[in-house]
Design an enzyme around this catalytic site. Structure first.
Site, PDB file in Angstrom:
ATOM      1  N   ASP A  24       0.872  -0.650   0.258  1.00  0.00           N
ATOM      2  CA  ASP A  24      -0.017  -0.053   0.259  1.00  0.00           C
ATOM      3  C   ASP A  24       0.139   0.787  -0.045  1.00  0.00           C
ATOM      4  O   ASP A  24       0.231   2.629   0.409  1.00  0.00           O
ATOM      5  CB  ASP A  24      -0.692  -0.132   1.237  1.00  0.00           C
ATOM      6  CG  ASP A  24      -0.308  -0.166   2.051  1.00  0.00           C
ATOM      7  OD1 ASP A  24       0.968  -0.857   2.338  1.00  0.00           O
ATOM      8  OD2 ASP A  24      -0.296   0.169   3.309  1.00  0.00           O
ATOM      9  N   THR A  29       5.647   7.097  -1.948  1.00  0.00           N
ATOM     10  CA  THR A  29       6.396   6.310  -1.002  1.00  0.00           C
ATOM     11  C   THR A  29       7.053   5.162  -2.456  1.00  0.00           C
ATOM     12  O   THR A  29       8.386   4.564  -2.357  1.00  0.00           O
ATOM     13  CB  THR A  29       5.945   5.242  -0.451  1.00  0.00           C
ATOM     14  OG1 THR A  29       5.414   6.358   0.948  1.00  0.00           O
ATOM     15  CG2 THR A  29       7.181   3.886   0.916  1.00  0.00           C
ATOM     16  N   LYS A  97      -5.268   0.712   2.753  1.00  0.00           N
ATOM     17  CA  LYS A  97      -4.515   2.097   3.151  1.00  0.00           C
ATOM     18  C   LYS A  97      -5.633   3.309   3.361  1.00  0.00           C
ATOM     19  O   LYS A  97      -6.118   3.850   2.473  1.00  0.00           O
ATOM     20  CB  LYS A  97      -3.454   2.687   3.099  1.00  0.00           C
ATOM     21  CG  LYS A  97      -3.003   3.704   3.731  1.00  0.00           C
ATOM     22  CD  LYS A  97      -1.674   3.824   3.050  1.00  0.00           C
ATOM     23  CE  LYS A  97      -0.930   5.182   3.303  1.00  0.00           C
ATOM     24  NZ  LYS A  97      -0.450   4.915   3.525  1.00  0.00           N
ATOM     25  N   LYS A 136      -6.071  -0.500   6.645  1.00  0.00           N
ATOM     26  CA  LYS A 136      -5.191  -0.116   7.502  1.00  0.00           C
ATOM     27  C   LYS A 136      -4.333   1.774   8.013  1.00  0.00           C
ATOM     28  O   LYS A 136      -5.351   2.257   6.735  1.00  0.00           O
ATOM     29  CB  LYS A 136      -3.505  -0.295   6.599  1.00  0.00           C
ATOM     30  CG  LYS A 136      -2.186  -0.271   7.543  1.00  0.00           C
ATOM     31  CD  LYS A 136      -1.335  -0.658   6.775  1.00  0.00           C
ATOM     32  CE  LYS A 136      -0.792   0.679   6.486  1.00  0.00           C
ATOM     33  NZ  LYS A 136       0.655   0.600   5.812  1.00  0.00           N
ATOM     34  N   GLU A 177      -2.353   0.488  13.290  1.00  0.00           N
ATOM     35  CA  GLU A 177      -1.419   0.232  13.557  1.00  0.00           C
ATOM     36  C   GLU A 177      -0.649   1.605  14.102  1.00  0.00           C
ATOM     37  O   GLU A 177      -0.260   1.957  13.447  1.00  0.00           O
ATOM     38  CB  GLU A 177      -0.818   0.574  11.871  1.00  0.00           C
ATOM     39  CG  GLU A 177       0.766   0.040  12.067  1.00  0.00           C
ATOM     40  CD  GLU A 177       1.389  -0.103  10.541  1.00  0.00           C
ATOM     41  OE1 GLU A 177       0.530   0.571   9.561  1.00  0.00           O
ATOM     42  OE2 GLU A 177       2.749  -0.591   9.611  1.00  0.00           O
ATOM     43  N   LYS A 219      -1.704  -4.006  14.005  1.00  0.00           N
ATOM     44  CA  LYS A 219      -0.745  -4.114  13.548  1.00  0.00           C
ATOM     45  C   LYS A 219       0.211  -3.457  14.388  1.00  0.00           C
ATOM     46  O   LYS A 219       0.503  -2.234  14.488  1.00  0.00           O
ATOM     47  CB  LYS A 219      -0.684  -3.461  12.448  1.00  0.00           C
ATOM     48  CG  LYS A 219       0.620  -4.000  11.439  1.00  0.00           C
ATOM     49  CD  LYS A 219       0.467  -2.991   9.787  1.00  0.00           C
ATOM     50  CE  LYS A 219       1.363  -3.797   8.814  1.00  0.00           C
ATOM     51  NZ  LYS A 219       1.502  -3.459   8.171  1.00  0.00           N
ATOM     52  N   GLY A 263      11.599  -2.065   8.276  1.00  0.00           N
ATOM     53  CA  GLY A 263      12.982  -1.769   8.227  1.00  0.00           C
ATOM     54  C   GLY A 263      14.337  -3.007   8.651  1.00  0.00           C
ATOM     55  O   GLY A 263      14.999  -2.611   8.768  1.00  0.00           O
ATOM     56  N   GLY A 291       5.673  -5.409   4.089  1.00  0.00           N
ATOM     57  CA  GLY A 291       5.731  -4.984   3.533  1.00  0.00           C
ATOM     58  C   GLY A 291       7.159  -5.177   2.242  1.00  0.00           C
ATOM     59  O   GLY A 291       7.403  -5.602   1.630  1.00  0.00           O
TER      60      GLY A 291
HETATM   61  P1  13P Z   1       6.888  -2.265   6.522  1.00  0.00           P
HETATM   62  O1  13P Z   1       6.924  -4.345   6.866  1.00  0.00           O
HETATM   63  O2  13P Z   1       8.178  -2.306   5.487  1.00  0.00           O
HETATM   64  O3  13P Z   1       7.163  -2.083   7.840  1.00  0.00           O
HETATM   65  O4  13P Z   1       5.288  -1.913   5.496  1.00  0.00           O
HETATM   66  C1  13P Z   1       4.367  -2.468   6.575  1.00  0.00           C
HETATM   67  C2  13P Z   1       3.349  -1.125   6.694  1.00  0.00           C
HETATM   68  O5  13P Z   1       2.674  -0.943   5.891  1.00  0.00           O
HETATM   69  C3  13P Z   1       3.553   0.133   7.079  1.00  0.00           C
HETATM   70  O6  13P Z   1       2.563   0.706   7.286  1.00  0.00           O
END
Ligand code: 13P
Length: 333
Positions: A24, A29, A97, A136, A177, A219, A263, A291
């Site tokens: 998302d 980004t 998202k 999300k 999250e 999350k 990260g 992600g």
């Molecule tokens: P990362 O796993 O790259 O941190 O991304 C997950 C995500 O959706 C962050 O909002």
């Protein structure tokens, strides 16, 4: 939609051995990710990249849902099949998202608050019509000198609760999250303390806003040492402290918790999840919603020859999904 229907979706998101792929990224980004591998950030390249990910053969073996960005939810395969149909046909729930990003919190230099509540009720109605089953919203908590402030935590948790209540009204499962960033020199104990305070504030706000936890997914970020901390915690320490922190602050009625990778390396993200799932009984399934840790290897491969490397890139996506699916059961080696 009834709470039972929301609860069914939430439980499907964390079905045994399955997790979520987060694709998302906002246009800004994904441009950064494309820049890093020399791909131009055009609408067609974004669509083709997401098609590669979503049409990975048998992805549904280990993936229960995918979080999309607004643009992607409206896109189709090159052959004209809407992505949402491809997903549902493969047992993958479409997610969306809905926040509008983390912006500077006025009066609190260096801290962020997530925006996007204005007009959210109408946007959610449309997303539900387009096929979204869950949503999300990402809040960002920064650790630093005199940070985070209580105001930052409270403002973000209040927004998360308002978002979650609006999602449930629209028949969409909210994934909440609150990401505590890894950036900084702080040690793992500091991360523990900030994560615990944040989660307690979040569940307090969800309670105040009549959000039904049975139809909500958390999350979470893992409890880790800051990226620049000289003393990096071991896999066992991360797993043990993350579990302890969650048990101290997350109600048992929640259907499941998924982690962001934030990260961490691909390997570390998988190893941490696996270690937690080997630590005996816990109140909720623990899975992934990665992600970067799901995509980075595949993006590198795909970028070298978009069409020529498609099968190899998809094999990498499948392999990452399988490893993390096994880690969600504590069976990864
Ligand atoms: P990362 O796993 O790259 O941190 O991304 C997950 C995500 O959706 C962050 O909002």
């Amino acid at each position: 939609m009834s709470i039972d229907q929301l609860a069914d979706i939430a439980q499907a998101m964390v079905a045994p051995g399955k997790g979520i792929i987060a694709i998302d990224e906002s246009t800004a980004t994904i441009k950064k990710r494309f820049d890093s591998v020399g791909i131009e950030c055009t609408e067609e390249n974004r669509r083709a990249y997401r098609e590669m990910l979503l049409t990975t053969p048998k992805l549904g073996d280990y993936i229960s849902g995918a979080i999309l960005y607004d643009e992607t939810l409206r896109q189709s395969t090159k052959a004209g099949v809407p992505f949402t149909k491809v997903m549902m046909d493969n047992g993958i729930l479409p997610g969306i998202k809905v926040d509008k990003g983390a912006m500077p919190l006025a009066g609190f230099p260096g801290e962020l608050v997530t925006e996007g509540l204005d007009g959210l009720r109408d946007r959610l109605k449309e997303y539900a019509k387009l096929g979204a089953k869950f949503a999300k919203w990402r809040a960002v908590i920064t650790i630093g000198e005199d940070m985070p402030s209580g105001t930052c935590i409270e403002a973000n948790c209040h927004a998360l609760a308002r978002y979650a209540a609006l999602c449930q009204e629209a028949g969409i499962v909210p994934m909440v999250e609150p990401e505590v960033l890894m950036d900084g020199e702080h040690d793992i104990d500091t991360c523990y303390e900030i994560t615990e305070v944040t989660l307690r504030s979040l569940f307090g706000a969800l309670y105040e806003h009549n959000v039904m936890l049975e139809g909500t997914i958390l999350k979470a970020s893992m409890v880790v040492s800051g990226k620049d901390c000289p003393d990096q915690a071991s896999v066992e320490e991360v797993a043990e402290m993350t579990l302890r922190c969650l048990k101290a602050s997350v109600p048992a009625t929640l259907p499941g918790i998924v982690f962001l990778s934030g990260g961490q390396s691909d390997e570390a993200a998988t190893a941490h999840l696996n270690a937690m799932n080997q630590m005996g009984a816990k109140p909720w399934p623990l899975s992934f919603s990665y992600g970067r840790a799901m995509q980075s290897a595949a993006l590198k491969l795909w970028s070298k020859d978009l069409v020529g490397n498609l099968a190899a890139a998809q094999q990498t996506v499948y392999a990452r999904a399988k490893d993390n699916g096994l880690a969600a059961l504590g069976k990864w080696k």
